[in-house]
Design a protein around this motif. Structure first.
Motif: not given
Length: 265
Positions: A15, A18, A22, A29-30, A32-33
Protein backbone atom coordinates in the motif's frame (compact mmCIF):
# COMPACT_ATOMS: atom_id res chain seq x y z
CA UNK A 1 23.19 2.99 -9.71
CA UNK A 2 26.17 3.23 -7.36
CA UNK A 3 26.17 0.25 -4.98
CA UNK A 4 26.90 1.26 -1.41
CA UNK A 5 27.07 -1.05 1.58
CA UNK A 6 25.73 1.76 3.78
CA UNK A 7 22.39 1.68 1.96
CA UNK A 8 19.60 -0.24 3.64
CA UNK A 9 16.46 -1.76 2.15
CA UNK A 10 13.42 -0.85 4.21
CA UNK A 11 10.55 -3.37 4.42
CA UNK A 12 7.49 -1.56 3.09
CA UNK A 13 3.88 -2.56 2.56
CA UNK A 14 2.45 -2.74 -0.97
CA UNK A 15 0.00 0.00 0.00
CA UNK A 16 2.87 2.39 0.79
CA UNK A 17 4.54 1.61 -2.52
CA UNK A 18 1.33 2.13 -4.50
CA UNK A 19 0.80 5.47 -2.75
CA UNK A 20 4.12 6.65 -4.23
CA UNK A 21 3.05 5.67 -7.74
CA UNK A 22 -0.15 7.72 -8.01
CA UNK A 23 1.57 10.07 -10.49
CA UNK A 24 1.44 7.20 -13.01
CA UNK A 25 -2.31 7.71 -13.31
CA UNK A 26 -5.21 5.31 -12.90
CA UNK A 27 -3.34 2.10 -13.65
CA UNK A 28 -4.84 -0.61 -11.39
CA UNK A 29 -2.69 -1.28 -8.29
CA UNK A 30 -2.72 -5.00 -9.04
CA UNK A 31 -1.14 -4.38 -12.44
CA UNK A 32 1.51 -2.09 -10.95
CA UNK A 33 2.49 -4.70 -8.40
CA UNK A 34 2.59 -7.37 -11.12
CA UNK A 35 4.88 -5.28 -13.35
CA UNK A 36 7.13 -4.10 -10.54
CA UNK A 37 7.33 -7.35 -8.57
CA UNK A 38 10.95 -7.76 -7.39
CA UNK A 39 11.85 -4.59 -9.33
CA UNK A 40 10.96 -1.93 -6.82
CA UNK A 41 12.58 -1.26 -3.43
CA UNK A 42 12.57 1.33 -0.67
CA UNK A 43 16.14 2.40 0.15
CA UNK A 44 17.55 4.51 2.95
CA UNK A 45 20.49 6.58 1.70
CA UNK A 46 22.85 8.04 4.34
CA UNK A 47 23.82 11.70 4.24
CA UNK A 48 26.53 12.53 1.65
CA UNK A 49 26.13 9.12 -0.03
CA UNK A 50 25.98 9.03 -3.83
CA UNK A 51 22.80 7.60 -5.34
CA UNK A 52 24.19 7.54 -8.88
CA UNK A 53 27.19 8.99 -10.73
CA UNK A 54 27.21 11.00 -13.92
CA UNK A 55 27.93 8.97 -17.08
CA UNK A 56 26.98 5.65 -15.47
CA UNK A 57 24.36 3.61 -17.41
CA UNK A 58 20.78 4.32 -16.37
CA UNK A 59 19.53 1.30 -14.45
CA UNK A 60 16.91 2.77 -12.12
CA UNK A 61 14.65 5.74 -11.52
CA UNK A 62 13.98 7.03 -8.02
CA UNK A 63 11.16 8.78 -6.20
CA UNK A 64 12.26 10.83 -3.20
CA UNK A 65 10.07 9.84 -0.26
CA UNK A 66 11.95 11.66 2.52
CA UNK A 67 15.00 13.90 2.60
CA UNK A 68 16.75 15.80 -0.18
CA UNK A 69 19.34 15.29 -2.90
CA UNK A 70 21.78 17.53 -4.74
CA UNK A 71 22.19 16.91 -8.44
CA UNK A 72 24.83 18.35 -10.74
CA UNK A 73 27.20 17.66 -13.58
CA UNK A 74 30.91 18.51 -13.37
CA UNK A 75 32.88 18.85 -16.57
CA UNK A 76 35.65 20.74 -18.34
CA UNK A 77 35.02 22.83 -21.43
CA UNK A 78 38.54 22.01 -22.62
CA UNK A 79 40.96 19.33 -21.41
CA UNK A 80 43.15 21.86 -19.57
CA UNK A 81 40.39 24.32 -18.76
CA UNK A 82 38.64 25.05 -15.46
CA UNK A 83 35.97 22.76 -14.05
CA UNK A 84 32.40 23.93 -14.52
CA UNK A 85 29.08 22.78 -13.12
CA UNK A 86 25.67 22.70 -14.72
CA UNK A 87 22.44 20.71 -14.48
CA UNK A 88 22.43 21.67 -10.81
CA UNK A 89 19.23 21.33 -8.81
CA UNK A 90 17.91 20.03 -5.49
CA UNK A 91 15.25 17.34 -5.33
CA UNK A 92 12.97 16.85 -2.34
CA UNK A 93 9.99 14.65 -1.42
CA UNK A 94 7.79 13.71 -4.35
CA UNK A 95 10.40 14.57 -6.98
CA UNK A 96 11.87 12.10 -9.45
CA UNK A 97 15.56 11.34 -9.86
CA UNK A 98 16.82 9.74 -13.05
CA UNK A 99 13.51 9.96 -14.91
CA UNK A 100 14.90 12.59 -17.30
CA UNK A 101 17.93 10.39 -18.03
CA UNK A 102 15.68 7.37 -18.52
CA UNK A 103 13.66 9.27 -21.13
CA UNK A 104 16.40 11.14 -22.95
CA UNK A 105 19.82 9.56 -22.35
CA UNK A 106 21.59 6.22 -22.03
CA UNK A 107 23.60 7.36 -19.01
CA UNK A 108 22.94 9.54 -15.99
CA UNK A 109 23.78 13.11 -16.92
CA UNK A 110 24.30 14.13 -13.29
CA UNK A 111 25.58 12.85 -9.98
CA UNK A 112 22.93 12.64 -7.25
CA UNK A 113 24.08 12.91 -3.63
CA UNK A 114 22.05 12.86 -0.42
CA UNK A 115 22.01 16.20 1.42
CA UNK A 116 20.64 14.40 4.49
CA UNK A 117 19.71 10.85 5.34
CA UNK A 118 16.99 10.19 2.78
CA UNK A 119 14.53 7.54 1.66
CA UNK A 120 13.84 6.75 -1.98
CA UNK A 121 11.70 4.34 -3.94
CA UNK A 122 13.93 2.62 -6.50
CA UNK A 123 12.27 1.45 -9.74
CA UNK A 124 14.19 -0.79 -12.13
CA UNK A 125 14.14 0.64 -15.66
CA UNK A 126 13.51 -2.75 -17.25
CA UNK A 127 10.23 -3.01 -15.36
CA UNK A 128 9.44 0.61 -16.15
CA UNK A 129 9.87 -0.12 -19.87
CA UNK A 130 7.44 -3.01 -19.52
CA UNK A 131 4.87 -0.66 -18.00
CA UNK A 132 5.38 1.91 -20.77
CA UNK A 133 4.92 -0.82 -23.40
CA UNK A 134 1.50 -1.49 -21.88
CA UNK A 135 0.69 2.15 -21.14
CA UNK A 136 2.58 4.58 -23.45
CA UNK A 137 0.97 7.54 -21.69
CA UNK A 138 3.25 6.88 -18.70
CA UNK A 139 6.05 8.73 -20.57
CA UNK A 140 4.04 11.94 -20.31
CA UNK A 141 3.80 11.47 -16.56
CA UNK A 142 7.55 11.15 -16.08
CA UNK A 143 8.27 14.61 -17.52
CA UNK A 144 6.27 17.56 -18.95
CA UNK A 145 6.91 16.50 -22.54
CA UNK A 146 4.59 19.07 -24.17
CA UNK A 147 6.40 21.94 -22.46
CA UNK A 148 9.80 20.41 -23.21
CA UNK A 149 8.87 20.27 -26.90
CA UNK A 150 7.84 23.94 -26.78
CA UNK A 151 11.13 24.91 -25.16
CA UNK A 152 13.01 23.25 -28.03
CA UNK A 153 11.57 25.94 -30.35
CA UNK A 154 12.61 28.92 -28.20
CA UNK A 155 16.05 30.27 -29.19
CA UNK A 156 17.26 31.02 -25.64
CA UNK A 157 16.92 27.42 -24.46
CA UNK A 158 16.32 25.35 -27.59
CA UNK A 159 19.99 24.40 -27.96
CA UNK A 160 20.13 22.83 -24.49
CA UNK A 161 20.20 19.06 -24.06
CA UNK A 162 16.93 17.32 -23.24
CA UNK A 163 17.76 16.69 -19.56
CA UNK A 164 18.39 20.42 -19.08
CA UNK A 165 15.09 21.22 -20.82
CA UNK A 166 13.33 18.76 -18.50
CA UNK A 167 14.85 20.43 -15.43
CA UNK A 168 13.81 23.86 -16.74
CA UNK A 169 10.29 22.68 -17.55
CA UNK A 170 9.81 21.47 -13.97
CA UNK A 171 10.33 24.96 -12.51
CA UNK A 172 8.66 27.09 -15.20
CA UNK A 173 5.43 28.81 -14.15
CA UNK A 174 3.01 29.49 -17.04
CA UNK A 175 1.25 32.85 -16.71
CA UNK A 176 -1.60 34.41 -18.68
CA UNK A 177 -1.46 38.22 -18.77
CA UNK A 178 -4.21 40.45 -20.14
CA UNK A 179 -3.83 43.13 -22.77
CA UNK A 180 -2.18 46.27 -21.31
CA UNK A 181 -1.35 44.44 -18.08
CA UNK A 182 1.96 45.56 -16.57
CA UNK A 183 4.21 42.54 -16.07
CA UNK A 184 6.74 44.58 -14.10
CA UNK A 185 7.34 48.31 -13.69
CA UNK A 186 10.49 50.39 -13.98
CA UNK A 187 12.36 50.10 -10.69
CA UNK A 188 10.64 46.86 -9.71
CA UNK A 189 12.60 43.99 -8.17
CA UNK A 190 12.37 40.95 -10.42
CA UNK A 191 13.76 37.42 -9.96
CA UNK A 192 12.28 35.85 -13.09
CA UNK A 193 13.11 35.99 -16.73
CA UNK A 194 10.19 35.52 -19.11
CA UNK A 195 9.79 33.51 -22.30
CA UNK A 196 6.91 34.50 -24.57
CA UNK A 197 4.98 31.37 -25.45
CA UNK A 198 2.26 33.29 -27.28
CA UNK A 199 1.47 36.98 -27.64
CA UNK A 200 3.33 40.27 -27.75
CA UNK A 201 5.10 42.32 -25.07
CA UNK A 202 6.32 45.92 -25.19
CA UNK A 203 9.39 47.03 -23.25
CA UNK A 204 9.56 50.78 -22.56
CA UNK A 205 12.50 52.74 -21.10
CA UNK A 206 12.28 56.17 -19.45
CA UNK A 207 14.24 57.74 -22.33
CA UNK A 208 11.47 56.78 -24.75
CA UNK A 209 13.23 53.76 -26.25
CA UNK A 210 10.96 50.78 -26.71
CA UNK A 211 11.15 47.21 -27.97
CA UNK A 212 8.34 44.99 -29.21
CA UNK A 213 8.77 41.24 -28.65
CA UNK A 214 6.77 38.28 -29.94
CA UNK A 215 6.56 34.51 -29.73
CA UNK A 216 9.75 32.82 -28.57
CA UNK A 217 11.43 36.01 -27.31
CA UNK A 218 12.91 36.43 -23.83
CA UNK A 219 12.79 39.47 -21.58
CA UNK A 220 13.42 40.43 -17.97
CA UNK A 221 17.19 40.69 -18.35
CA UNK A 222 19.37 43.55 -17.14
CA UNK A 223 23.01 44.38 -17.85
CA UNK A 224 23.59 41.23 -19.88
CA UNK A 225 21.62 39.06 -17.48
CA UNK A 226 24.52 38.20 -15.18
CA UNK A 227 22.77 38.85 -11.85
CA UNK A 228 21.66 35.70 -10.01
CA UNK A 229 19.29 37.27 -7.52
CA UNK A 230 16.58 39.88 -7.78
CA UNK A 231 17.35 42.63 -10.28
CA UNK A 232 16.08 46.20 -10.35
CA UNK A 233 14.42 46.65 -13.72
CA UNK A 234 15.39 49.66 -15.84
CA UNK A 235 12.32 49.40 -18.07
CA UNK A 236 8.62 48.56 -17.95
CA UNK A 237 7.18 45.43 -19.54
CA UNK A 238 3.54 45.48 -20.68
CA UNK A 239 1.48 42.96 -22.61
CA UNK A 240 0.31 44.65 -25.83
CA UNK A 241 -2.18 41.80 -26.30
CA UNK A 242 -3.20 38.88 -24.16
CA UNK A 243 -0.06 36.80 -23.76
CA UNK A 244 0.99 33.44 -22.39
CA UNK A 245 4.33 33.75 -20.61
CA UNK A 246 6.70 31.18 -19.15
CA UNK A 247 8.22 32.58 -15.95
CA UNK A 248 11.59 31.11 -15.02
CA UNK A 249 13.72 32.11 -11.99
CA UNK A 250 16.97 33.41 -13.41
CA UNK A 251 19.10 31.90 -10.63
CA UNK A 252 17.68 28.43 -11.40
CA UNK A 253 18.23 28.96 -15.13
CA UNK A 254 21.90 29.75 -14.47
CA UNK A 255 22.41 26.70 -12.22
CA UNK A 256 20.88 24.35 -14.80
CA UNK A 257 22.37 25.83 -17.97
CA UNK A 258 25.68 26.84 -16.42
CA UNK A 259 25.69 30.39 -17.79
CA UNK A 260 23.67 33.59 -17.62
CA UNK A 261 20.96 34.22 -20.23
CA UNK A 262 21.34 36.86 -22.88
CA UNK A 263 18.75 38.78 -24.87
CA UNK A 264 16.88 42.11 -25.15
CA UNK A 265 15.64 43.74 -21.98
Amino acid sequence: MTENNAWTKTPTSPQTIIAQLTFLGDIPPEELMEVFRSSIHVLTIPIRSTLFEQDQPVTAMYIVMEGAFWQGRTEKVTQDGPTTRRLVREAGPGMLLGSQDFLFADAYRTTARALETSTVLEIDTTALNRLIFRHPEVRDRLAPLELINRLRTIPLVGRQEEVALAFLAEVIEPRIVARNEVIYATGASEENIYLIDQGQVRLLWDNGKDDWLGNGAVFGLEDGGDALGARTMAHRATASAQAKLLALPQAIYCSIVGEAPDGPG
